[in-house]
Enzyme design. Structure first.
Site, mmCIF file in Angstrom:
data_model
loop_
_atom_site.group_PDB
_atom_site.id
_atom_site.type_symbol
_atom_site.label_atom_id
_atom_site.label_comp_id
_atom_site.label_asym_id
_atom_site.label_seq_id
_atom_site.Cartn_x
_atom_site.Cartn_y
_atom_site.Cartn_z
ATOM 1 N N HIS A 286 0.829 -1.202 0.000
ATOM 2 C CA HIS A 286 0.000 0.000 0.000
ATOM 3 C C HIS A 286 0.868 1.259 0.000
ATOM 4 O O HIS A 286 0.619 2.197 -0.765
ATOM 5 C CB HIS A 286 -0.916 -0.015 1.237
ATOM 6 C CG HIS A 286 -1.617 1.267 1.495
ATOM 7 N ND1 HIS A 286 -2.933 1.496 1.140
ATOM 8 C CD2 HIS A 286 -1.197 2.417 2.083
ATOM 9 C CE1 HIS A 286 -3.274 2.717 1.501
ATOM 10 N NE2 HIS A 286 -2.241 3.289 2.079
ATOM 11 N N GLU A 287 1.874 1.281 0.853
ATOM 12 C CA GLU A 287 2.728 2.468 0.939
ATOM 13 C C GLU A 287 3.569 2.646 -0.321
ATOM 14 O O GLU A 287 3.787 3.775 -0.776
ATOM 15 C CB GLU A 287 3.624 2.369 2.172
ATOM 16 C CG GLU A 287 2.892 2.424 3.496
ATOM 17 C CD GLU A 287 2.130 3.722 3.697
ATOM 18 O OE1 GLU A 287 2.492 4.737 3.074
ATOM 19 O OE2 GLU A 287 1.165 3.721 4.476
ATOM 20 N N HIS A 290 1.496 4.321 -2.943
ATOM 21 C CA HIS A 290 1.425 5.779 -2.821
ATOM 22 C C HIS A 290 2.572 6.447 -3.585
ATOM 23 O O HIS A 290 2.361 7.447 -4.286
ATOM 24 C CB HIS A 290 1.490 6.194 -1.345
ATOM 25 C CG HIS A 290 0.180 6.176 -0.637
ATOM 26 N ND1 HIS A 290 -0.929 6.864 -1.110
ATOM 27 C CD2 HIS A 290 -0.224 5.565 0.507
ATOM 28 C CE1 HIS A 290 -1.942 6.676 -0.281
ATOM 29 N NE2 HIS A 290 -1.548 5.896 0.698
ATOM 30 N N GLU A 351 -6.438 6.981 -0.766
ATOM 31 C CA GLU A 351 -6.176 5.832 0.105
ATOM 32 C C GLU A 351 -6.803 4.557 -0.462
ATOM 33 O O GLU A 351 -6.190 3.486 -0.444
ATOM 34 C CB GLU A 351 -6.716 6.104 1.509
ATOM 35 C CG GLU A 351 -5.939 7.142 2.296
ATOM 36 C CD GLU A 351 -4.504 6.712 2.549
ATOM 37 O OE1 GLU A 351 -4.275 5.513 2.800
ATOM 38 O OE2 GLU A 351 -3.612 7.570 2.477
#
Length: 470
Positions: A286-287, A290, A351
């Site tokens: 997930h990070e 980003h 997100e």
């Protein structure tokens, strides 16, 4: 990547979008009471003996992650097998500072002049109001009459200004990598790389005495997972273009973030909070998403565009309001409307997109993607047991834990198809989501059994759950 209570500052000086919301100490206290073992999902051997193919979605390493991390024993003193392929991971052993005469990046320049822009709009609006009040009544009528006669010219001028903004918006649209979503990008990638280096220097200075050494088991787990994720997704140009640098910070906050230039920061509180390598792999995916999707530059671009538009409304507020006190109230209302109608919903959209792409990254790395939603259910349970208030989602920059878990559950079938197309080994053992639900049911049954004998001694208005140690 705010950090509702994780205290991550963003590139614009405001609270940065935090990946893991909530009290950082809540989960540590929660797991410290012996409940961790009830939430743990047994590690499945999904990584072992993986036969990686060259499918349409896949670009995987020749060795599976399970062979590199036999188990997630992050807090143990022992070290993990010291085998790491030649991934594009570079270890930082010294601190770097920016040259003293280096020019400020464009985004930082606009952040600095932003207060001056607002001050100019306030002064201009206030000056217009004072000028109007100082006009004699006959001149006011003449001015109104002139405005009525030239209303079409005024309307044409306002329309022309609107057309300029619309043209600026559509000429700065581009497609988001991987997802293909149209987005506004005002700042160039090179500008944000410079700004990322400045932010990196700030974090390294802040955590310079808390960095775990490369020989620490927790560091090696993070390094191996990030390396496996990047190797499995190297067919994506944005992934292979970045150099992923690992930093593990000895800090109890449940947090992790990746700077746009590939600097990965993971706090030990997060390592304590996850149940297995599958959950940690999804979070790091997930990070990484980003950074790959350039969400920091995208969010800064939108905020910059909205702030520029808001200068017009700010000038009108100070020109129309009869008193300064009313103008201050009007300015506060205008800023809150922008925040809750545009900024926060947009952050929640980013997100959700990072969850989707991060889940795809994890699937291509043969992670058990079913564990992703379990993590957010655990976070929700931890906060509930700590008695933390449940705020409405529209007040937050992040989706609620419950909605996040439901969103991931809807994405998991597609992620499982990606795993299959990458020739990943079949998932063995029960579904971790089922294990979590059964454990929750057992916890409630034990709690009810404990509460019944003591029901006469306990205040019914303040129920207390007493869970046994396992």
């Amino acid at each position: 990547v705010n950090r509702d209570r994780c205290q991550r500052s963003d590139l614009s000086g405001n609270a940065r979008n935090c990946f893991l919301a909530g009290n950082p100490d809540s989960y540590r206290n929660f797991t410290g009471k012996g409940l961790r073992c009830l939430l743990d999902v047994p590690n499945t051997e999904v990584y072992r003996n993986a036969h990686h193919g060259s499918g349409r979605f896949c670009s995987q390493s020749s060795q599976s992650l399970g062979e590199k991390i036999p188990s997630l024993q992050i807090s143990s003193v022992g070290q993990l097998p010291h085998y790491f392929p030649a991934w594009n991971i570079h270890i930082i052993k010294s601190f770097h500072t920016s040259p003293s005469l280096q020019a400020a990046p464009v985004p930082l320049f606009w952040v600095i002049v932003k207060p001056a822009q607002k001050l100019f709009a306030i002064i201009l609006g206030r000056s217009i109001r004072k000028w109007w009040k100082a006009l004699p009544p006959n001149k006011r009528e003449l001015f109104k009459e002139s405005a009525r006669k030239n209303k079409w010219k005024i309307l044409l001028g306002v329309s022309s200004l609107g057309v300029v903004f619309v043209m600026f918006y559509f000429t700065h649209l581009e497609e988001t990598p991987i997802t293909g979503r149209a987005r506004l990008m005002v700042f160039g990638k090179e500008h944000f790389r410079e700004l990322s280096q400045m932010e990196y220097d700030m974090w390294m200075e802040l955590f310079k005495n808390q960095m775990l050494p490369e020989t620490h088991a927790g560091y090696q787990v993070v390094e191996t997972i990030v390396g496996h994720l990047s190797e499995s997704n190297k067919d994506i140009p944005q992934v292979s273009a970045l150099k992923w640098v690992i930093h593990v910070v000895d800090e109890p906050a449940v947090n992790a973030f990746v700077l746009p230039n590939g600097q990965v920061f993971v706090f030990t509180g997060l390592l304590d909070a996850v149940s297995d390598i599958h959950q940690l792999s999804f979070i790091l995916g997930h990070e990484i998403a980003h950074a790959v999707l350039e969400h920091a530059a995208e969010k800064a671009s939108l905020v910059h565009f909205l702030d520029f538009l808001s200068l017009i409304f700010l000038t009108m507020i100070w020109a129309i309001c009869p008193r300064d006190s009313l103008a201050v109230v009007g300015q506060w209302i205008q800023s809150k409307l922008q925040e809750f109608m545009f900024d926060r919903p947009y952050s929640r959209t980013l997100e959700a997109e990072a969850d989707k792409v991060g889940l795809q990254f994890a699937a291509k790395a043969c992670v058990d993607v079913r564990a992703s939603s379990v993590f957010w259910q655990q976070m929700e349970l931890a906060e509930a047991m700590e008695g933390q208030p449940k705020l409405p989602e529209w007040l937050s920059t992040h989706p609620s834990h419950e909605n996040r878990a439901e969103h991931l559950d809807r994405l998991i079938p597609e992620a499982l198809k990606i795993r299959e197309s990458c020739n990943c080994p079949s998932l063995s053992g029960p579904d971790p989501r089922l294990i979590f639900r059964l454990n929750m049911q057992r916890l409630l049954e034990l709690a009810e059994g404990r509460e019944a004998p003591n029901s006469t001694k306990q205040d019914p208005s303040k129920p207390k759950l007493d869970f046994p140690h396992t």
